[in-house]
Design a protein around this motif. Sequence first.
Motif, PDB file in Angstrom:
ATOM      1  N   GLU A  67       0.831  -1.199   0.000  1.00  0.00           N
ATOM      2  CA  GLU A  67       0.000   0.000   0.000  1.00  0.00           C
ATOM      3  C   GLU A  67       0.870   1.256   0.000  1.00  0.00           C
ATOM      4  O   GLU A  67       0.586   2.222  -0.710  1.00  0.00           O
ATOM      5  N   LEU A  71       0.865   4.199  -2.817  1.00  0.00           N
ATOM      6  CA  LEU A  71       0.614   5.599  -2.461  1.00  0.00           C
ATOM      7  C   LEU A  71       1.767   6.501  -2.881  1.00  0.00           C
ATOM      8  O   LEU A  71       1.551   7.641  -3.309  1.00  0.00           O
ATOM      9  N   LYS A  74       1.300   7.144  -6.479  1.00  0.00           N
ATOM     10  CA  LYS A  74       0.182   8.065  -6.680  1.00  0.00           C
ATOM     11  C   LYS A  74       0.613   9.503  -6.382  1.00  0.00           C
ATOM     12  O   LYS A  74       0.274  10.424  -7.136  1.00  0.00           O
TER      13      LYS A  74
END
Length: 100
Positions: A67, A71, A74
């Motif tokens: 995760e 992120l 992103k």
Amino acid sequence: MSQFKPADSKREEFRKYLEKTGVIDAFTRVLVGLYEDPEKPNNALDFIKQHLGAMPESADVETLKVENEELRKKVEKLTADVGTLKERLEKYEPVDDIVV
């Protein structure tokens, strides 16, 4: 008397193993926390389980790592998008004080 030495030896070996792997330190920290808690819990065993089980499972760590990487990607993309949008905006409204 010599028949007790192997048991003592095994016991000492096990104690060293627990010390080396940090188990004794973990138990000590939890028990000291329980001792120092001004409001003793009704169930000491639940307190110990809760505080010893505070470390995340290895599967949870792996999930968090995945995760985290997603992120980061992103954020990188969004940062690039902000730069592109700033350039496009300056074509129409030249401003020197845009801060992001």
